[in-house]
Scaffold this motif. Sequence first.
Motif, mmCIF file in Angstrom:
data_model
loop_
_atom_site.group_PDB
_atom_site.id
_atom_site.type_symbol
_atom_site.label_atom_id
_atom_site.label_comp_id
_atom_site.label_asym_id
_atom_site.label_seq_id
_atom_site.Cartn_x
_atom_site.Cartn_y
_atom_site.Cartn_z
ATOM 1 N N ARG A 42 0.839 -1.194 0.000
ATOM 2 C CA ARG A 42 0.000 0.000 0.000
ATOM 3 C C ARG A 42 0.873 1.243 0.000
ATOM 4 N N ALA B 100 0.526 5.276 -0.275
ATOM 5 C CA ALA B 100 -0.499 6.309 -0.183
ATOM 6 C C ALA B 100 -0.482 7.227 -1.395
ATOM 7 N N TRP C 171 -2.898 10.325 -2.436
ATOM 8 C CA TRP C 171 -4.000 11.134 -1.937
ATOM 9 C C TRP C 171 -4.764 11.722 -3.109
ATOM 10 N N ASP D 96 -7.394 8.460 0.627
ATOM 11 C CA ASP D 96 -6.213 7.680 0.299
ATOM 12 C C ASP D 96 -6.701 6.499 -0.539
ATOM 13 N N LYS E 39 -5.601 13.888 -8.358
ATOM 14 C CA LYS E 39 -4.519 13.528 -7.447
ATOM 15 C C LYS E 39 -4.095 14.772 -6.683
ATOM 16 N N GLU F 280 2.642 13.973 2.676
ATOM 17 C CA GLU F 280 2.176 13.306 3.887
ATOM 18 C C GLU F 280 1.093 14.166 4.516
ATOM 19 N N GLU G 141 -8.363 8.520 5.681
ATOM 20 C CA GLU G 141 -7.150 7.738 5.518
ATOM 21 C C GLU G 141 -7.511 6.262 5.391
ATOM 22 N N TYR G 142 -6.789 5.564 4.541
ATOM 23 C CA TYR G 142 -6.975 4.120 4.397
ATOM 24 C C TYR G 142 -6.532 3.445 5.677
#
Length: 160
Positions: free
Chosen positions: A4, A6, A8, A34, A64, A69, A145-146
């Motif tokens: 995985r 990330a 965003w 995410d 996108k 972060e 968030e995932y």
Amino acid sequence: MRSRTAIWFECKIRYEKVMEDGLQKKVTESYVVDALSFSEAEERIIEEMSSYISGEFDVTDIKKAAYKEIFFSDDEMADKWYKAKLQFITIDEKTEKEKRSSVTYLALAGSFNGAVKNIEEMMGGTMIDYVIASVAETALMDVFEYKKGDKKDDKPEFEA
């Protein structure tokens, strides 16, 4: 097994919102999710928003987002998202000149000063020389968030 990474995505949602005066008004709000692809981003934002919006809504845009972060916060007063541009400072070994590379972060905070503090706390644990070039409040409503286990088809990291 898929790893995985990330990515965003900024998603815009349009729906009818009941205002404080009781009238309904069409609004467009921005969220960040995410996801691994545009189609997963659309699926995730529809799933997330279905629990908040009782009527119909449209996903009007997905793009996108350039966030390196996202800094979350446990502070109860943290209710705004701030976009922060940081410049990482390195020295070119050959020319011995300072080089700056820009990176964009997103920080949750209750105020501008809280966002700066959040960024400094997160970056304080790194060895990177940086300056905060800019911090600005965004119109983002929330970030989703995932979390491992969000998807039924996720495979465990290893099987015994």
